[in-house]
Structures are given as C-alpha cells and as structure tokens.
Design an enzyme around this catalytic site. Structure first.
Site, PDB file in Angstrom:
ATOM      1  N   ASP A 175       0.873  -1.161   0.000  1.00 26.55           N
ATOM      2  CA  ASP A 175       0.000   0.000   0.000  1.00 26.55           C
ATOM      3  C   ASP A 175       0.919   1.222   0.000  1.00 26.55           C
ATOM      4  OD1 ASP A 175      -1.531   2.172   0.685  1.00 26.55           O
ATOM      5  OD2 ASP A 175      -2.589   1.150   2.316  1.00 26.55           O
ATOM      6  N   ASP A 233      -6.313   8.305  -5.271  1.00 23.61           N
ATOM      7  CA  ASP A 233      -6.398   9.737  -4.960  1.00 23.61           C
ATOM      8  C   ASP A 233      -7.276   9.961  -3.715  1.00 23.61           C
ATOM      9  OD1 ASP A 233      -5.945  12.412  -5.450  1.00 23.61           O
ATOM     10  OD2 ASP A 233      -7.429  12.601  -7.053  1.00 23.61           O
ATOM     11  N   GLY A 282      -6.387   2.445 -13.452  1.00 21.72           N
ATOM     12  CA  GLY A 282      -7.619   2.171 -12.711  1.00 21.72           C
ATOM     13  C   GLY A 282      -8.793   2.892 -13.350  1.00 21.72           C
ATOM     14  N   VAL A 283      -9.244   3.953 -12.706  1.00 18.26           N
ATOM     15  CA  VAL A 283     -10.376   4.747 -13.201  1.00 18.26           C
ATOM     16  C   VAL A 283     -10.125   5.204 -14.642  1.00 18.26           C
ATOM     17  CG1 VAL A 283     -11.630   6.927 -12.850  1.00 18.26           C
ATOM     18  CG2 VAL A 283     -10.964   5.544 -10.871  1.00 18.26           C
TER      19      VAL A 283
HETATM   20  N1  AR6 Z   1      -1.234   1.623  -3.061  1.00 10.78           N
HETATM   21  C1  AR6 Z   1      -0.768   1.349  -4.305  1.00 10.78           C
HETATM   22  N2  AR6 Z   1      -1.551   1.315  -5.395  1.00 10.78           N
HETATM   23  C2  AR6 Z   1      -2.873   1.555  -5.230  1.00 10.78           C
HETATM   24  C3  AR6 Z   1      -3.453   1.849  -3.969  1.00 10.78           C
HETATM   25  C4  AR6 Z   1      -2.570   1.875  -2.852  1.00 10.78           C
HETATM   26  N3  AR6 Z   1      -3.018   2.160  -1.619  1.00 10.78           N
HETATM   27  N4  AR6 Z   1      -4.776   2.065  -4.137  1.00 10.78           N
HETATM   28  C5  AR6 Z   1      -5.038   1.885  -5.460  1.00 10.78           C
HETATM   29  N5  AR6 Z   1      -3.890   1.599  -6.114  1.00 10.78           N
HETATM   30  P1  AR6 Z   1      -6.644   4.837  -9.815  1.00 10.78           P
HETATM   31  P2  AR6 Z   1      -6.058   6.332 -12.317  1.00 10.78           P
HETATM   32  C6  AR6 Z   1      -3.687   1.349  -7.547  1.00 10.78           C
HETATM   33  O1  AR6 Z   1      -7.996   4.478 -10.314  1.00 10.78           O
HETATM   34  O2  AR6 Z   1      -6.424   5.182 -13.173  1.00 10.78           O
HETATM   35  C7  AR6 Z   1      -9.277   9.247  -9.409  1.00 10.78           C
HETATM   36  O3  AR6 Z   1     -10.641   9.538  -9.356  1.00 10.78           O
HETATM   37  C8  AR6 Z   1      -4.883   0.828  -8.283  1.00 10.78           C
HETATM   38  O4  AR6 Z   1      -4.995  -0.596  -8.077  1.00 10.78           O
HETATM   39  O5  AR6 Z   1      -6.543   5.323  -8.427  1.00 10.78           O
HETATM   40  O6  AR6 Z   1      -4.768   7.053 -12.592  1.00 10.78           O
HETATM   41  C9  AR6 Z   1      -8.455  10.494  -9.677  1.00 10.78           C
HETATM   42  O7  AR6 Z   1      -8.991  11.627  -9.038  1.00 10.78           O
HETATM   43  C10 AR6 Z   1      -4.492   1.150  -9.719  1.00 10.78           C
HETATM   44  O8  AR6 Z   1      -3.627   0.122 -10.227  1.00 10.78           O
HETATM   45  O9  AR6 Z   1      -5.980   6.026 -10.739  1.00 10.78           O
HETATM   46  C11 AR6 Z   1      -8.503  10.599 -11.160  1.00 10.78           C
HETATM   47  O10 AR6 Z   1      -9.704  11.214 -11.581  1.00 10.78           O
HETATM   48  C12 AR6 Z   1      -3.668   2.414  -9.587  1.00 10.78           C
HETATM   49  O11 AR6 Z   1      -3.423   2.574  -8.186  1.00 10.78           O
HETATM   50  C13 AR6 Z   1      -8.527   9.162 -11.625  1.00 10.78           C
HETATM   51  O12 AR6 Z   1      -9.029   8.406 -10.517  1.00 10.78           O
HETATM   52  C14 AR6 Z   1      -4.295   3.676 -10.107  1.00 10.78           C
HETATM   53  O13 AR6 Z   1      -5.692   3.591 -10.037  1.00 10.78           O
HETATM   54  C15 AR6 Z   1      -7.138   8.643 -11.899  1.00 10.78           C
HETATM   55  O14 AR6 Z   1      -7.242   7.354 -12.415  1.00 10.78           O
END
Ligand code: AR6
Length: 179
Positions: free
Chosen positions: A13, A37, A126-127
């Site tokens: 994490d 985020d 992710g998102v």
């Molecule tokens: N530690 C490490 N990785 C993580 C953790 C953690 N605690 N939590 C999630 N991940 P995402 P994006 C991973 O969706 O696609 C938001 O709304 C997760 O499994 O967080 O860049 C923002 O405000 C995934 O592989 O980010 C933007 O609008 C990765 O982090 C939008 O989402 C990124 O997933 C950004 O989307």
C-alpha cells in the site's frame, strides 16, 4: 545506468511507505477524486488538502501529463507528487506520450524537492482505464531512460497493489535483467 541507482518492485500500500516522495494518481483539479487519490487525500489530512486547494486557486490545477508537489501531511512520506495521467480513450489521443510525460514530470518534481527515494503507483490503469501491459512498459521504460538525469533521485520503487499487475511488472523487469 549509474550503478548507485536502483529500481525496485514491491507489492504494498503506497500510503504506508516512509519514502521521500510518493506519487499520487491525481486529476486535473488536484482536489481529490476516487481510487488511490481518494485514499491519499483521506489519510494525508487537512494540511495537505489545503495545499492542493492553494495550487488549484493559484494555477488552476494541473494539466494532463504534468505534476505538482505538496507536503504529505499525515502520511509517513515527506512529499506527495500529484501526477495527472491520461484517460485511455482509444489509443489515438496521444495517451502513450502523455503517460510518458506524466512519469517524467513526476520525477522532475521529485528531484526538485531533492527526493532520494520515490515511489510510484501504476498511474492511469484504474479509473482512467489505460491497458495494463502498455502502462507498465511506459512506466518502467520512462523511469529507466530518465533516471540517470536526476542528481538527487537514486531509488525508484514501483508499488503495485494488484497481483495481476504485479506479475506484469515482474515479467518486464526480469526480461530486462536477462538481456
Ligand atoms: N497503493 C498502491 N496502489 C494503489 C493503492 C494503494 N493504496 N490504491 C489503489 N492503487 P486509480 P487512475 C492502484 O484508479 O487510473 C481518481 O478519481 C490501483 O490498483 O486510483 O490514474 C483520480 O482523481 C491502480 O492500479 O488512478 C482521477 O480522476 C492504480 O493505483 C482518476 O481516478 C491507479 O488507479 C485517476 O485514475
């Protein structure tokens, strides 16, 4: 690459890491959102939130492919680099170049605050729905090719939460070692 510089992969994490700088997968407003985020804003607390509000007022947020830095508030890291990755549309909207810029600009910001150890999540997968294999190739490729340019950064840690994505990173990194 300079022998002193290291690239590591961990399944963790990212909010728990006491490194100099962690990278957040932010959006253009810098005011928080879903996914990682959300967790970072929640755990970092009010002072970090305030710093993001100031950046939003002062600069109007942060364009896609760029990054901004704040204190890490209540997190164990020192700084948060808020990096805005691209949303995947169809691959014809400059997504790959923008993701490459996101990693480069995050490293530039980290170096500016003299961070030695920087931790990255998988930005945009992710998102923002970026294909995982391509995103991992861009992440590792950009870090490997630019790391020698930074005078302060000597270690980059890819912090991957999900097992399938961890495997993707592991395969790419082990193929590099075999070369
Ligand atoms: N530690 C490490 N990785 C993580 C953790 C953690 N605690 N939590 C999630 N991940 P995402 P994006 C991973 O969706 O696609 C938001 O709304 C997760 O499994 O967080 O860049 C923002 O405000 C995934 O592989 O980010 C933007 O609008 C990765 O982090 C939008 O989402 C990124 O997933 C950004 O989307």
């Amino acid at each position: 690459m300079n022998k002193r510089k290291k690239i590591l992969l961990v399944r963790e994490d990212i909010t728990k890491l006491a490194v100099d700088a962690i990278v957040n997968s932010a959006n253009k407003s810098l005011l928080g959102g879903g996914g990682l985020d959300y967790v970072i804003h929640k755990k970092a607390g009010l002072l970090m939130k305030q710093a993001c509000i100031e950046l939003n007022k002062l600069k109007g947020g942060c364009p896609t492919g760029q990054a901004e830095v704040t204190i890490a508030g209540d997190l164990p890291a020192q700084y948060i680099i808020h990096a805005v990755g691209p949303r995947w549309l169809d691959g014809d909207h400059n997504e790959a170049d923008l993701l490459c810029s996101t990693y480069s600009n995050a490293l530039i910001k980290a170096n500016e605050v003299r961070a030695k150890k920087v931790s990255f999540p998988s930005i945009s997968i992710g998102v923002y729905a970026f294909p995982k294999q391509l995103a991992a190739e861009i992440a590792i490729g950009t870090v490997l090719s630019t790391l020698p340019d930074y005078s302060f950064i000597d270690e980059v840690v890819f912090v991957i939460k999900d097992s399938d994505n961890y495997q993707i990173y592991q395969n790419i990194l082990s193929n590099l070692h075999d070369e």
